[in-house]
Scaffold this motif. Sequence first.
Motif, short mmCIF file in Angstrom:
data_model
loop_
_atom_site.label_atom_id
_atom_site.label_comp_id
_atom_site.label_asym_id
_atom_site.label_seq_id
_atom_site.Cartn_x
_atom_site.Cartn_y
_atom_site.Cartn_z
N MET A 90 0.82 -1.20 0.00
CA MET A 90 0.00 0.00 0.00
C MET A 90 0.86 1.26 0.00
N PRO A 91 0.40 2.32 -0.67
CA PRO A 91 1.16 3.57 -0.76
C PRO A 91 1.10 4.37 0.53
N PRO A 92 1.98 5.38 0.66
CA PRO A 92 2.04 6.14 1.92
C PRO A 92 0.78 6.92 2.25
N GLU A 93 -0.02 7.31 1.24
CA GLU A 93 -1.21 8.11 1.54
C GLU A 93 -2.25 7.33 2.34
N VAL A 94 -2.15 5.99 2.36
CA VAL A 94 -3.09 5.21 3.17
C VAL A 94 -2.89 5.51 4.65
N LEU A 136 -2.97 4.36 -6.56
CA LEU A 136 -2.77 3.30 -5.58
C LEU A 136 -2.23 2.05 -6.26
N ASP A 137 -2.82 1.66 -7.39
CA ASP A 137 -2.35 0.48 -8.12
C ASP A 137 -0.94 0.67 -8.65
N ILE A 138 -0.59 1.89 -9.05
CA ILE A 138 0.74 2.14 -9.60
C ILE A 138 1.80 1.94 -8.52
N GLU A 189 9.14 2.99 10.28
CA GLU A 189 8.86 3.20 11.70
C GLU A 189 7.42 2.79 11.95
N VAL A 190 7.04 2.68 13.21
CA VAL A 190 5.70 2.21 13.55
C VAL A 190 4.65 3.14 12.95
N GLY A 191 3.69 2.53 12.26
CA GLY A 191 2.57 3.30 11.72
C GLY A 191 2.84 3.95 10.39
N VAL A 192 4.02 3.74 9.80
CA VAL A 192 4.35 4.36 8.52
C VAL A 192 4.48 3.27 7.47
N SER A 193 4.22 3.63 6.22
CA SER A 193 4.22 2.65 5.14
C SER A 193 5.56 1.93 4.99
N TYR A 194 5.50 0.80 4.31
CA TYR A 194 6.69 0.03 4.02
C TYR A 194 7.49 0.67 2.89
N VAL A 195 8.79 0.44 2.90
CA VAL A 195 9.65 0.83 1.79
C VAL A 195 10.37 -0.41 1.29
N TRP A 196 10.77 -0.38 0.03
CA TRP A 196 11.40 -1.53 -0.60
C TRP A 196 12.86 -1.22 -0.90
N LYS A 197 13.72 -2.22 -0.70
CA LYS A 197 15.15 -2.05 -0.90
C LYS A 197 15.68 -3.18 -1.78
N LEU A 198 16.71 -2.86 -2.56
CA LEU A 198 17.38 -3.83 -3.41
C LEU A 198 18.78 -4.09 -2.89
#
Length: 350
Positions: free
Chosen positions: A185-189, A201-203, A222-231
């Motif tokens: 899910m994106p950060p705006e959620v 949202l789908d993008i 951090e707690v309550g914040v969206s996930y981020v992806w790392k390579l």
Amino acid sequence: MDIKYDEPLYVHELSLQTVRVLGQGAFGSVSLKAHPGLGLYAKKTSSIRLKENLKKELRIMLYFRNHPRIVQVSSDHLHLGILLKDCYIYMEYASEGSLDEVISSFGGKPLPEHVIGRTTRMILQGLEALHEHGYVHCDLKPENILLFPSTSLGDPWDAKLADFGLSKEPNTYHVLKSAGTNMYMPPEVSEDPEGLVGPALDIWSLGCVVFEMFGGKSTQMEVGVSYVWKLEQEISPVAIDFLRQCHKWHPWNRASATELLNHPFIMQRVPLRVPLLIPSPTKIQYLERPLFTPRVRGPLPTPIGPRKRQQEAATMGKEAQGSVVKDKSKVEQNDVDSEELFMYELCNSC
């Protein structure tokens, strides 16, 4: 809406035999059914209390009947169980499994980039069709991308979008808190769970799927914040730019599905290769997921602002696409923060 069919949809239920259970979760199951003369079907069963979700899923698949990037139904109505405790629909059987199974079989290693590009193109074709007609998938992830035998030379499979139980239909009120799975899910959620759902949202979710195909891992900042992806490995410059277009922090700065279909990462051509050898997964599952998942909420480190694509917003005009930020400097700072976050995602493990 009147739907016209080239031929009647039907399933001879009395002649069907259960082959095996493909997946089972807390909110339903999918089983493989066989007909002696008509082949294989996937039967999706849910509790009667989730009937409306299953009806919506059936409705969307019927609307996109014959679209090559949308999973097809094999019956044009919802079936009710004998004791009215459950309901079910019949769909085409994805004999190649799901994208999640393929990713898992690589054990954290990236898929070949040309395979990722071709698979992403198919996903985008499905998203483009949904978005052009006012739909938003709302739960795009590898488990909901099903794979079928390829119909074109050079592709290891054909990918189709599935599982529309949480999707937004045209001219309906649908808020962000009703959408998808946390890590996609994106950060705006987190910022505004009562905000309205849009194609952006789908993008964002698509970007997460591409990260995962490249062997990326998600973490919660951090707690309550969206996930981020790392390579953990290098990827090509065009792939980096593609991910950047998907993961603009501001939802209305993200590229559309149509724009991404013309991106060099999708358009690049590669020589025909030896068919991709997929390692055998240790455990096969099919569409195993709850229809409703808990959501992490919390403040974002950056504000949510207006969309810069005025032309696109004007054509969609029937419903609000987000809140308006009067302070333009905040929007500009938002873009800077987005770029810094994206570079953190790519380089954190270097």
